[in-house]
Design a protein around this motif. Structure first.
Motif, PDB file in Angstrom:
ATOM      1  N   VAL A 164       9.758  68.747 -88.666  1.00 54.21           N
ATOM      2  CA  VAL A 164       9.784  67.838 -89.557  1.00 54.21           C
ATOM      3  C   VAL A 164      10.481  68.778 -90.823  1.00 54.21           C
ATOM      4  CG1 VAL A 164       8.006  67.121 -91.541  1.00 54.21           C
ATOM      5  CG2 VAL A 164       7.658  66.563 -89.155  1.00 54.21           C
ATOM      6  N   LEU A 165      10.240  69.836 -90.719  1.00 54.08           N
ATOM      7  CA  LEU A 165      10.788  70.951 -91.670  1.00 54.08           C
ATOM      8  C   LEU A 165      12.271  70.602 -91.652  1.00 54.08           C
ATOM      9  CD1 LEU A 165       9.959  74.821 -92.681  1.00 54.08           C
ATOM     10  CD2 LEU A 165      12.132  73.821 -92.004  1.00 54.08           C
ATOM     11  N   GLU A 166      12.932  70.655 -90.442  1.00 50.04           N
ATOM     12  CA  GLU A 166      14.318  70.350 -90.260  1.00 50.04           C
ATOM     13  C   GLU A 166      14.767  69.170 -90.830  1.00 50.04           C
ATOM     14  OE1 GLU A 166      16.759  72.942 -89.554  1.00 50.04           O
ATOM     15  OE2 GLU A 166      14.847  74.059 -89.601  1.00 50.04           O
ATOM     16  N   ALA A 167      13.984  68.055 -90.640  1.00 49.75           N
ATOM     17  CA  ALA A 167      14.317  66.714 -91.028  1.00 49.75           C
ATOM     18  C   ALA A 167      14.438  66.575 -92.587  1.00 49.75           C
ATOM     19  CB  ALA A 167      13.313  65.584 -90.321  1.00 49.75           C
ATOM     20  N   VAL A 168      13.465  67.600 -93.321  1.00 51.44           N
ATOM     21  CA  VAL A 168      13.309  67.451 -94.575  1.00 51.44           C
ATOM     22  C   VAL A 168      14.477  68.199 -95.444  1.00 51.44           C
ATOM     23  CG1 VAL A 168      11.732  68.056 -96.698  1.00 51.44           C
ATOM     24  CG2 VAL A 168      10.781  66.840 -94.762  1.00 51.44           C
ATOM     25  N   ARG A 169      14.585  69.001 -94.635  1.00 50.91           N
ATOM     26  CA  ARG A 169      15.526  70.363 -95.250  1.00 50.91           C
ATOM     27  C   ARG A 169      17.036  69.585 -95.056  1.00 50.91           C
ATOM     28  NH1 ARG A 169      15.376  75.463 -91.966  1.00 50.91           N
ATOM     29  NH2 ARG A 169      13.903  76.295 -93.921  1.00 50.91           N
ATOM     30  N   SER A 170      17.327  68.711 -93.888  1.00 49.76           N
ATOM     31  CA  SER A 170      18.571  68.198 -94.028  1.00 49.76           C
ATOM     32  C   SER A 170      18.687  66.831 -94.662  1.00 49.76           C
ATOM     33  CB  SER A 170      18.566  67.828 -92.462  1.00 49.76           C
ATOM     34  OG  SER A 170      17.911  66.750 -92.179  1.00 49.76           O
ATOM     35  N   GLU A 172       7.866  69.719-101.215  1.00 48.27           N
ATOM     36  CA  GLU A 172       8.250  69.051 -99.833  1.00 48.27           C
ATOM     37  C   GLU A 172       7.387  69.869 -98.850  1.00 48.27           C
ATOM     38  OE1 GLU A 172      12.850  68.143-100.622  1.00 48.27           O
ATOM     39  OE2 GLU A 172      12.182  70.005-100.168  1.00 48.27           O
ATOM     40  N   ALA A 173       7.117  71.341 -99.068  1.00 50.49           N
ATOM     41  CA  ALA A 173       6.449  72.238 -98.178  1.00 50.49           C
ATOM     42  C   ALA A 173       4.944  71.737 -97.852  1.00 50.49           C
ATOM     43  CB  ALA A 173       6.486  73.582 -98.594  1.00 50.49           C
ATOM     44  N   ALA A 174       4.207  71.213 -98.703  1.00 52.28           N
ATOM     45  CA  ALA A 174       3.140  70.382 -98.706  1.00 52.28           C
ATOM     46  C   ALA A 174       2.786  69.280 -97.979  1.00 52.28           C
ATOM     47  CB  ALA A 174       2.397  70.246-100.275  1.00 52.28           C
ATOM     48  N   HIS A 233      -0.369  80.421 -88.670  1.00 49.08           N
ATOM     49  CA  HIS A 233      -0.759  79.116 -89.099  1.00 49.08           C
ATOM     50  C   HIS A 233       0.192  79.162 -90.441  1.00 49.08           C
ATOM     51  CE1 HIS A 233      -3.686  79.013 -86.174  1.00 49.08           C
ATOM     52  NE2 HIS A 233      -3.932  77.979 -86.531  1.00 49.08           N
ATOM     53  N   LEU A 234       1.350  80.141 -90.579  1.00 46.11           N
ATOM     54  CA  LEU A 234       2.411  79.761 -91.599  1.00 46.11           C
ATOM     55  C   LEU A 234       3.709  79.378 -91.076  1.00 46.11           C
ATOM     56  CD1 LEU A 234       1.596  83.154 -93.782  1.00 46.11           C
ATOM     57  CD2 LEU A 234       0.434  81.021 -94.081  1.00 46.11           C
ATOM     58  N   VAL A 235       4.256  78.708 -92.060  1.00 46.26           N
ATOM     59  CA  VAL A 235       5.433  78.213 -91.600  1.00 46.26           C
ATOM     60  C   VAL A 235       6.424  78.335 -92.808  1.00 46.26           C
ATOM     61  CG1 VAL A 235       7.024  75.957 -91.265  1.00 46.26           C
ATOM     62  CG2 VAL A 235       4.702  75.911 -90.629  1.00 46.26           C
ATOM     63  N   ARG A 236       7.344  79.099 -92.511  1.00 44.14           N
ATOM     64  CA  ARG A 236       8.319  79.540 -93.598  1.00 44.14           C
ATOM     65  C   ARG A 236       9.390  78.399 -93.998  1.00 44.14           C
ATOM     66  NH1 ARG A 236      10.082  84.574 -94.147  1.00 44.14           N
ATOM     67  NH2 ARG A 236       9.191  85.246 -92.168  1.00 44.14           N
ATOM     68  N   ALA A 237       9.168  78.061 -95.352  1.00 43.54           N
ATOM     69  CA  ALA A 237       9.625  77.015 -95.955  1.00 43.54           C
ATOM     70  C   ALA A 237      10.723  77.220 -96.938  1.00 43.54           C
ATOM     71  CB  ALA A 237       8.447  76.144 -96.490  1.00 43.54           C
ATOM     72  N   ASP A 238      11.655  78.129 -96.186  1.00 44.44           N
ATOM     73  CA  ASP A 238      12.767  78.233 -97.159  1.00 44.44           C
ATOM     74  C   ASP A 238      13.733  77.076 -97.399  1.00 44.44           C
ATOM     75  OD1 ASP A 238      11.811  81.059 -96.882  1.00 44.44           O
ATOM     76  OD2 ASP A 238      13.536  81.845 -95.614  1.00 44.44           O
ATOM     77  N   GLY A 239      14.154  77.020 -98.377  1.00 39.08           N
ATOM     78  CA  GLY A 239      15.064  75.845 -98.708  1.00 39.08           C
ATOM     79  C   GLY A 239      14.452  74.456 -99.078  1.00 39.08           C
ATOM     80  N   LEU A 240      13.282  74.632 -99.095  1.00 40.80           N
ATOM     81  CA  LEU A 240      12.013  73.481 -99.383  1.00 40.80           C
ATOM     82  C   LEU A 240      11.594  73.425-100.914  1.00 40.80           C
ATOM     83  CD1 LEU A 240      12.612  72.724 -96.436  1.00 40.80           C
ATOM     84  CD2 LEU A 240      10.006  71.817 -96.201  1.00 40.80           C
ATOM     85  N   THR A 241      11.299  72.594-101.395  1.00 43.07           N
ATOM     86  CA  THR A 241      10.436  72.709-102.837  1.00 43.07           C
ATOM     87  C   THR A 241       9.014  72.795-102.558  1.00 43.07           C
ATOM     88  OG1 THR A 241      10.128  70.464-103.011  1.00 43.07           O
ATOM     89  CG2 THR A 241      12.189  71.285-103.905  1.00 43.07           C
TER      90      THR A 241
END
Length: 336
Positions: free
Chosen positions: A291-297, A137-139, A126-134
């Protein structure tokens, strides 16, 4: 460690709790950000379905790993977002990949103690690696994933008209991901300031005030045909009932918000239009990844959603203010 408990309706207390136990297949995460959601507000006020007290709230979470049990690809210091939906992995829904509607679902901060504390033990699954996010953003991956899941469930297509009722954080997420899917998005709300925010943040070009003859306005915007997809993200029974009137013949109505009560509809009209009615609950790991990719991009900007902040030690003093309409809260964030 410091923990905030919703002890009873309209009462938070700060207390000390024991450190979380590290078990096989889990990691201990240092919580750094907690997004405040409508669920938290409803729980505090005593009108959240399926809720009991006392409870540690908080399910929009980001942080850094402190410790990991055994050998793992995860390591201390990794920035993570947390998927707060604890599914059984055994029921029919789970076996079919619909972990978001597990028959034994336990959601952090709702059915079980959540993340409004300094540290929490979380299954690695249940962890999502959030590299590149603040951290912010991760929250906010979690609330945005709820909107993304609803859009995916409705199979929104390029060129369709999609009406989103309710311009809270969940509705805004639906708007953003419906637009990314190629839909022509129409926003509906009772608050003109929120509708203006929909235009600025979600790129919505057409809006409807929910209290000013909305059906007539929708017919005018759609040349009388009405939207092919309607999302109701209000959690309001009257709105959810009225939403049946807004979908086109052959269209789809998706309930993203939850109301503690019954919804009724006029069956002849439902059949005449051959409507598809859907419920949309939570999100899956795939939705978080999308969502992570949309935010990261940069396709989705998280920053403008956050209107209020408080330190963890000050949250209890600030929380009541976030309930007031005049505060114009879109999303409040607690920082640790």
């Amino acid at each position: 460690m410091k923990t905030i408990i919703c002890e009873q309706v309209e009462r938070f207390v700060m207390t000390e709790q024991e450190e979380p136990e590290l078990t096989e297949g889990c990691a201990v995460v240092q919580i750094r950000r907690i997004g405040i959601c409508g669920t938290d507000l409803h729980a505090y006020k005593g009108n959240q379905p399926f809720f009991t007290y006392p409870k540690v709230l908080g399910h929009e979470l980001s942080g850094t790993i402190v410790r990991v049990a055994g050998e793992s690809e995860w390591k201390a210091g990794d920035l993570v977002s947390i998927i707060p939906y604890m599914h059984c992995g055994k029921c029919l829904a789970c076996r079919e990949g619909k972990t978001n509607c597990c028959t034994s679902m336990q959601v952090l901060g709702v059915h079980m103690d959540g993340g409004m504390r300094e540290r929490i033990a979380v299954p690695l699954s249940h962890l999502v690696r959030a590299d590149g996010l603040t951290l912010d953003e991760a929250a906010l991956l979690e609330p945005l994933s709820i909107g993304a899941h609803a859009v995916r469930r409705a199979q929104v297509k390029e060129g369709q008209r999609a009406l989103v009722i309710g311009a809270g954080p969940i509705g805004l997420g639906v708007m953003a991901f419906a637009r990314l899917a190629g839909a022509e998005v129409i926003a509906m709300d009772v608050n003109e300031e929120r509708l203006d925010f929909c235009r600025r943040w979600a790129g919505v070009k057409q809006t409807v005030h929910a209290l000013q003859e909305p059906l007539a306005a929708l017919r005018e915007l759609t040349e009388g045909e009405l939207p092919q997809v309607v999302f109701d993200a209000t959690g309001n029974g009257r709105s959810m009932t009225a939403a049946f009137d807004y979908a086109a013949h052959g269209g789809t109505l998706v309930y993203v918000g939850l109301v503690k009560g019954d919804i009724t509809f006029h069956d002849p009209e439902f059949h005449k239009r051959e409507l598809t009615l859907m419920g949309s609950r939570n999100a899956t790991a795939d939705d978080f990844g999308h969502v992570l990719e949309a935010v990261r991009s940069g396709a989705v900007q998280v920053g403008p959603l956050i209107t209020h902040r408080a330190a963890f030690t000050q949250m209890i003093d600030e929380f009541e203010q976030w309930l007031l309409p005049e505060q114009r809260v879109i999303k409040a964030i607690v920082e640790l």
